[in-house]
Structures are given as C-alpha cells and as structure tokens.
Write a protein that holds these residues in place. Structure first.
Motif, PDB file in Angstrom:
ATOM      1  N   GLU A 154       0.821  -1.206   0.000  1.00 38.52           N
ATOM      2  CA  GLU A 154       0.000   0.000   0.000  1.00 38.52           C
ATOM      3  C   GLU A 154       0.861   1.265   0.000  1.00 38.52           C
ATOM      4  N   ALA A 155       2.024   1.203   0.647  1.00 38.75           N
ATOM      5  CA  ALA A 155       2.896   2.372   0.721  1.00 38.75           C
ATOM      6  C   ALA A 155       3.768   2.515  -0.518  1.00 38.75           C
ATOM      7  N   GLY A 156       3.734   1.519  -1.404  1.00 38.04           N
ATOM      8  CA  GLY A 156       4.550   1.581  -2.606  1.00 38.04           C
ATOM      9  C   GLY A 156       5.973   1.114  -2.407  1.00 38.04           C
ATOM     10  N   GLU A 157       6.302   0.590  -1.215  1.00 37.12           N
ATOM     11  CA  GLU A 157       7.644   0.070  -0.979  1.00 37.12           C
ATOM     12  C   GLU A 157       7.872  -1.191  -1.806  1.00 37.12           C
ATOM     13  N   ARG A 174      -2.023  -3.437  -5.749  1.00 36.47           N
ATOM     14  CA  ARG A 174      -2.745  -2.627  -4.767  1.00 36.47           C
ATOM     15  C   ARG A 174      -4.239  -2.866  -4.916  1.00 36.47           C
ATOM     16  N   VAL A 175      -4.883  -3.142  -3.804  1.00 40.72           N
ATOM     17  CA  VAL A 175      -6.318  -3.408  -3.787  1.00 40.72           C
ATOM     18  C   VAL A 175      -7.019  -2.250  -3.081  1.00 40.72           C
ATOM     19  N   THR A 176      -7.965  -1.632  -3.765  1.00 42.31           N
ATOM     20  CA  THR A 176      -8.739  -0.556  -3.150  1.00 42.31           C
ATOM     21  C   THR A 176      -9.788  -1.167  -2.233  1.00 42.31           C
ATOM     22  N   PRO A 177      -9.754  -0.887  -0.933  1.00 47.94           N
ATOM     23  CA  PRO A 177     -10.676  -1.537   0.004  1.00 47.94           C
ATOM     24  C   PRO A 177     -12.111  -1.080  -0.171  1.00 47.94           C
ATOM     25  N   SER A 178     -13.020  -1.919   0.309  1.00 48.08           N
ATOM     26  CA  SER A 178     -14.448  -1.665   0.152  1.00 48.08           C
ATOM     27  C   SER A 178     -15.094  -1.376   1.498  1.00 48.08           C
ATOM     28  N   LEU A 192     -11.187  11.998  -4.624  1.00 47.02           N
ATOM     29  CA  LEU A 192     -12.630  11.806  -4.511  1.00 47.02           C
ATOM     30  C   LEU A 192     -13.119  12.600  -3.307  1.00 47.02           C
ATOM     31  N   ARG A 193     -14.091  13.476  -3.530  1.00 47.61           N
ATOM     32  CA  ARG A 193     -14.618  14.293  -2.441  1.00 47.61           C
ATOM     33  C   ARG A 193     -16.021  13.837  -2.073  1.00 47.61           C
ATOM     34  N   VAL A 194     -16.235  13.626  -0.783  1.00 51.24           N
ATOM     35  CA  VAL A 194     -17.560  13.282  -0.261  1.00 51.24           C
ATOM     36  C   VAL A 194     -17.972  14.383   0.705  1.00 51.24           C
ATOM     37  N   ARG A 195     -18.980  15.161   0.312  1.00 50.30           N
ATOM     38  CA  ARG A 195     -19.526  16.184   1.205  1.00 50.30           C
ATOM     39  C   ARG A 195     -20.750  15.606   1.902  1.00 50.30           C
ATOM     40  N   ARG A 196     -20.748  15.706   3.213  1.00 50.49           N
ATOM     41  CA  ARG A 196     -21.774  15.055   4.032  1.00 50.49           C
ATOM     42  C   ARG A 196     -22.474  16.085   4.891  1.00 50.49           C
ATOM     43  N   LEU A 197     -23.794  16.023   4.898  1.00 50.07           N
ATOM     44  CA  LEU A 197     -24.591  16.847   5.800  1.00 50.07           C
ATOM     45  C   LEU A 197     -25.353  15.904   6.710  1.00 50.07           C
ATOM     46  N   ALA A 198     -25.034  15.932   7.999  1.00 47.57           N
ATOM     47  CA  ALA A 198     -25.647  15.022   8.969  1.00 47.57           C
ATOM     48  C   ALA A 198     -26.751  15.754   9.726  1.00 47.57           C
ATOM     49  N   ASP A 217     -14.874  15.398   3.020  1.00 46.84           N
ATOM     50  CA  ASP A 217     -13.866  14.345   3.115  1.00 46.84           C
ATOM     51  C   ASP A 217     -13.240  14.124   1.747  1.00 46.84           C
ATOM     52  N   ARG A 218     -11.902  14.047   1.701  1.00 47.23           N
ATOM     53  CA  ARG A 218     -11.196  13.915   0.430  1.00 47.23           C
ATOM     54  C   ARG A 218     -10.322  12.671   0.458  1.00 47.23           C
ATOM     55  N   TYR A 219     -10.693  11.705  -0.425  1.00 48.04           N
ATOM     56  CA  TYR A 219     -10.055  10.398  -0.457  1.00 48.04           C
ATOM     57  C   TYR A 219      -9.046  10.283  -1.592  1.00 48.04           C
ATOM     58  N   LEU A 220      -7.966   9.555  -1.345  1.00 43.70           N
ATOM     59  CA  LEU A 220      -7.116   9.106  -2.432  1.00 43.70           C
ATOM     60  C   LEU A 220      -7.888   8.039  -3.219  1.00 43.70           C
ATOM     61  N   PRO A 221      -8.020   8.185  -4.532  1.00 43.13           N
ATOM     62  CA  PRO A 221      -8.778   7.185  -5.304  1.00 43.13           C
ATOM     63  C   PRO A 221      -8.217   5.776  -5.179  1.00 43.13           C
ATOM     64  N   SER A 222      -6.921   5.663  -4.899  1.00 45.65           N
ATOM     65  CA  SER A 222      -6.322   4.342  -4.742  1.00 45.65           C
ATOM     66  C   SER A 222      -6.739   3.671  -3.441  1.00 45.65           C
ATOM     67  N   MET A 223      -7.330   4.441  -2.500  1.00 39.43           N
ATOM     68  CA  MET A 223      -7.697   3.903  -1.199  1.00 39.43           C
ATOM     69  C   MET A 223      -9.195   3.664  -1.061  1.00 39.43           C
ATOM     70  N   ALA A 224     -10.017   4.309  -1.887  1.00 38.36           N
ATOM     71  CA  ALA A 224     -11.466   4.103  -1.800  1.00 38.36           C
ATOM     72  C   ALA A 224     -12.112   4.556  -3.095  1.00 38.36           C
ATOM     73  N   THR A 225     -12.964   3.717  -3.643  1.00 34.63           N
ATOM     74  CA  THR A 225     -13.822   4.103  -4.751  1.00 34.63           C
ATOM     75  C   THR A 225     -15.256   3.822  -4.338  1.00 34.63           C
ATOM     76  N   PHE A 226     -16.216   4.207  -5.165  1.00 33.17           N
ATOM     77  CA  PHE A 226     -17.614   4.110  -4.785  1.00 33.17           C
ATOM     78  C   PHE A 226     -18.419   3.478  -5.903  1.00 33.17           C
ATOM     79  N   THR A 227     -19.360   2.616  -5.540  1.00 29.27           N
ATOM     80  CA  THR A 227     -20.263   2.012  -6.506  1.00 29.27           C
ATOM     81  C   THR A 227     -21.698   2.235  -6.060  1.00 29.27           C
ATOM     82  N   ILE A 228     -22.605   2.099  -7.018  1.00 31.11           N
ATOM     83  CA  ILE A 228     -24.026   2.218  -6.701  1.00 31.11           C
ATOM     84  C   ILE A 228     -24.777   1.086  -7.383  1.00 31.11           C
TER      85      ILE A 228
END
Length: 263
Positions: free
Chosen positions: A22-25, A74-78, A205-211, A224-235
């Motif tokens: 994950e760190a690219g080492e 590298r596997v993007t976690p779900s 990837l930006r996720v704006r959340r209103l709770a 919230d701003r994600y690295l695309p390599s660490m999280a993607t989104f499906t629907i």
C-alpha cells in the motif's frame, strides 16, 4: 516490524507485507522478494512467510503464479457506504488497521458555506475538526468537519485520535440520525497534498456530508477527500427502486441520500 508483539507471526508478517504494498515500498506490478529473502530478513522459517503470502494472494494483493514469481497489486478496500459502520469499525472488519492524526479541533466562526449548509447565521460559532485518516499506516483521506456548537463542544472533552468521533458524540447524547452525501472529484490543494503526501493538483474523490438529527436539524457539514487508490464508490439499484451504495474495490461513484456514515 516488531515481530515479538501481537498475534500469530504469519498475521504480523501479512500486515507488514500489506503495508509495504500500500505504501509503494513493493511497487505494483513488480515481483515481491522471494520466500528465502523474506525468511532471512525476518529471521523466520518458510511456514509463516508462506501463510502470510497466501493470505495476501487470497486478498488480491499478490497476483501471478504457475511458475512465475508473485507481483504486488494494490487493492482498493471496500466499505459499505450506507451502513452504520464507522471508518474504524469498517477498517477492522476487513482486517486493516485504522488510524488517524488530528490536525486541529478549534472553535471558530462558521464559513459562509458551512453556515448556509447548517442553517446558521454567517459567523456563528461552530467547532471545526480536521483529521488525516489512515489504513495500515498509509494516508487514505483528509476529513474536515464543521459541527454546530452544541454538538461540537463535546470534541474538546474527547480524544479524536482514539477512534470514532461519531461514537464518542452519540455516547454523550448527541443526536446523529441520518446524512446526505454528495460525491464529486476535486484537485488536491496544497493542504491536501501535504497531508496525503501527494502532488498538488492530483485528483481526489470528495464526499460532502450533511448530517441531521432525528427531527431533521443539520448538525454537521463535512468535506472528506479520499485518495482514489484507497477508496472508490459504486451504486447498485434494485427492482424495488432501493439504492445500495458502497465504497468498493472497483471503479464508480455512489450517492446515498439517506444513509449514515459515522466517522
């Protein structure tokens, strides 16, 4: 790696190998060190090393075979996007180690955007929280939240580095009932780049959340701003019209208009 601490050796080796990928080492697409090399590095027999490599292969972190040396992948976690799981709970549920570094917790005047989203007067007092979130020690997301004062004031009495902020707030009586999410892409600004250790301008990837509380009163606005390599989104849509959304290992974007996403 401290091989004398915590759990069976093959699990600790697996966590270290996963971290290196994950760190690219261990660069993606490049063969990983041989079993003999790993045994020598960690001072162990082939058994634990083979178990650790087999687990990484089952997770998709190693590919190849049939006489060819395994290569890093590298596997993007779900993460279920519409579930009640916090980032911390989700990470642990998939065998990853969650972490966070609190950049600031501060009482200040609401920005124009936060005030508009939260239904406050511009300049009303709020509490801002900024954290860098990790998976297995690797930066994954920058989290920026603005809470209305009544809710956010509790943050000064808790340790935001200790785990889920939502769990801490709800345990203190804060009503966090549901949330609305909006997902888009944004270029990393200098602050994002410094925290995530990437180049300014890299897509995030930006996720704006209103709770909201149970009666529909806004209580938190987050960016919230994600690295695309660490999280993607499906629907996924069902025949009944119900939407099932989730952070996923594949490409795509998800929007869940009603689900919670505790931190």
């Amino acid at each position: 790696m401290h091989t004398s601490e915590g759990g069976p050796l093959h699990q600790r080796l697996g966590a270290e190998f996963r971290r290196r990928i994950e760190a690219g080492e261990w660069p993606e697409g490049v063969p990983v060190p041989s079993e003999a090399q790993l045994c020598e590095e960690f001072g162990t027999s082939r058994g634990p090393v083979r178990q650790a490599l087999a687990q990484l292969r089952a997770e998709g972190h190693l590919v190849g075979g049939r006489g060819r040396p395994p290569v890093a992948h590298r596997v993007t976690p779900s993460q279920p996007f519409a579930s009640l799981m916090s980032f911390t709970q989700w990470a642990r549920s998939i065998g990853r180690t969650p972490g966070q570094f609190t950049v600031e917790v501060a009482r200040r005047r609401a920005s124009p955007e936060a005030a508009a989203r939260l239904g406050l007067d511009e300049g009303a007092p709020v509490v801002d929280l900024v954290r860098l979130r990790h998976l297995d020690g690797v930066p994954a997301m920058v989290e920026r939240s603005t809470f209305v004062l009544d809710a956010g004031a509790h943050l000064f009495a808790v340790d935001p580095d200790a785990g889920s902020v939502y769990e801490a707030l709800t345990s203190r009586g804060v009503d966090l009932h549901h949330a609305r999410h909006t997902i888009d892409a944004i270029a990393a600004d200098r602050a994002d780049a410094d925290l995530l250790d990437v180049t300014a301008g890299q897509p995030l990837l930006r996720v704006r959340r209103l709770a909201f509380t149970s009666d529909g009163t806004p209580v938190e606005y987050a960016d919230d701003r994600y690295l695309p390599s660490m999280a993607t989104f499906t629907i996924e849509n069902t025949l009944e019209g119900r939407t099932v959304a989730g952070r996923d290992r594949s490409d795509g974007a998800a929007f869940d208009p009603t689900g919670k996403e505790p931190q």
